[in-house]
Design an enzyme around this catalytic site. Sequence first.
Site, mmCIF file in Angstrom:
data_model
loop_
_atom_site.group_PDB
_atom_site.id
_atom_site.type_symbol
_atom_site.label_atom_id
_atom_site.label_comp_id
_atom_site.label_asym_id
_atom_site.label_seq_id
_atom_site.Cartn_x
_atom_site.Cartn_y
_atom_site.Cartn_z
ATOM 1 N N GLU A 163 0.831 -1.357 0.372
ATOM 2 C CA GLU A 163 -0.084 -0.029 0.199
ATOM 3 C C GLU A 163 0.853 1.205 0.030
ATOM 4 O OE1 GLU A 163 -3.146 0.009 2.993
ATOM 5 O OE2 GLU A 163 -3.282 -2.167 2.877
ATOM 6 N N CYS A 200 3.563 8.465 0.717
ATOM 7 C CA CYS A 200 4.043 7.632 1.814
ATOM 8 C C CYS A 200 4.222 6.254 1.030
ATOM 9 C CB CYS A 200 3.112 7.720 2.678
ATOM 10 S SG CYS A 200 3.578 6.476 4.179
ATOM 11 N N CYS A 211 5.862 -4.047 16.396
ATOM 12 C CA CYS A 211 5.535 -2.605 17.129
ATOM 13 C C CYS A 211 4.172 -3.008 17.756
ATOM 14 C CB CYS A 211 5.900 -1.574 16.615
ATOM 15 S SG CYS A 211 7.415 -1.091 16.190
ATOM 16 N N CYS A 218 1.217 -1.176 15.998
ATOM 17 C CA CYS A 218 1.034 -0.913 14.552
ATOM 18 C C CYS A 218 0.474 -1.979 13.844
ATOM 19 C CB CYS A 218 2.548 -0.853 14.125
ATOM 20 S SG CYS A 218 2.567 -0.707 12.202
ATOM 21 N N CYS A 275 -1.143 6.540 9.792
ATOM 22 C CA CYS A 275 0.011 6.028 10.208
ATOM 23 C C CYS A 275 -0.265 4.777 11.108
ATOM 24 C CB CYS A 275 0.674 6.989 11.185
ATOM 25 S SG CYS A 275 2.273 6.673 11.957
#
Length: 293
Positions: free
Chosen positions: A20, A34, A45, A48, A265
């Site tokens: 992506e 991005c 993490c 995430c 994010c």
Amino acid sequence: MELERRFQILFMLDDGLVIETVVIPCNRGRTTVCVSSQVGCAMNCQFCYTGRMGLKRHLTAAEIVEQAVFARRLLSSEVGSITNVVFMGMGEPLHNVENVIKAANIMVHEQGLHFSPRKVTVSTSGLVPQLKQFLNESNCALAVSLNATTDEVRNWIMPINRKYKLGLLIETLREELRFKNNYKVLFEYVMLAGVNDSFDDAKRLIGLVQGIPCKINLISFNPHCGSQFTPTTDEKMIEFRNILAGAGCTVFLRLSRGDDQMAACGQLGNPGAIQAPLLRVPEKFQTAINASI
């Protein structure tokens, strides 16, 4: 606070895997692409969504660059010129350091995409040897995903800290940046309610970055399916920011952008049926985590 529409692009690779890429317009005339550097991520993490996938494979330099090229072709007429590139999509960029450096070099080369090195930012969770290599071999900008002010918290939410401790990471940056002129590292700090957002954390963060040319980006946590965490309130984020600013830090506040599209994010990817493990929550944070469930 800025709220802009994000454009999420899915690429199917030659082997059938999917990555992506996100294009983020900004009303100040800046448009950022991005890019992903891996299919999945090995860092695990805990906050995430991409980390739940585990690592499928590294991307080649060509696969990384093509994301920016395609975004330019597809969306420039709609959002204007792409002005910035951030390596903050799927993957830990410095885990794929050779291909990331090659891709970044192509992006800034005058016969490549011809971005300014200051407009190309590579993010890392803190792989210290690769961080040194990047700072020595590239003039592009560096962002360090910090997210904690103690080893106890960082060991839990960012397991890479068990190998490269917070003190080593900070001292490495302090040492390496002595040799970089007019260079500032960006510290990213995702704020998790009851975990890393106390005013003591703010004071410790001030001490950690002392003597390092830097900017600090406070980021609202973007919830996702299976998440253990909740976002810090906007009011507390502002108070946290004010403590840092009062101590002379350059600090930015990034409230949530794109989370309803799963394009923000820490939200990219599809973990699938087999997922990386959730780690044991330290006892002192059980209350905060239980409150979010």
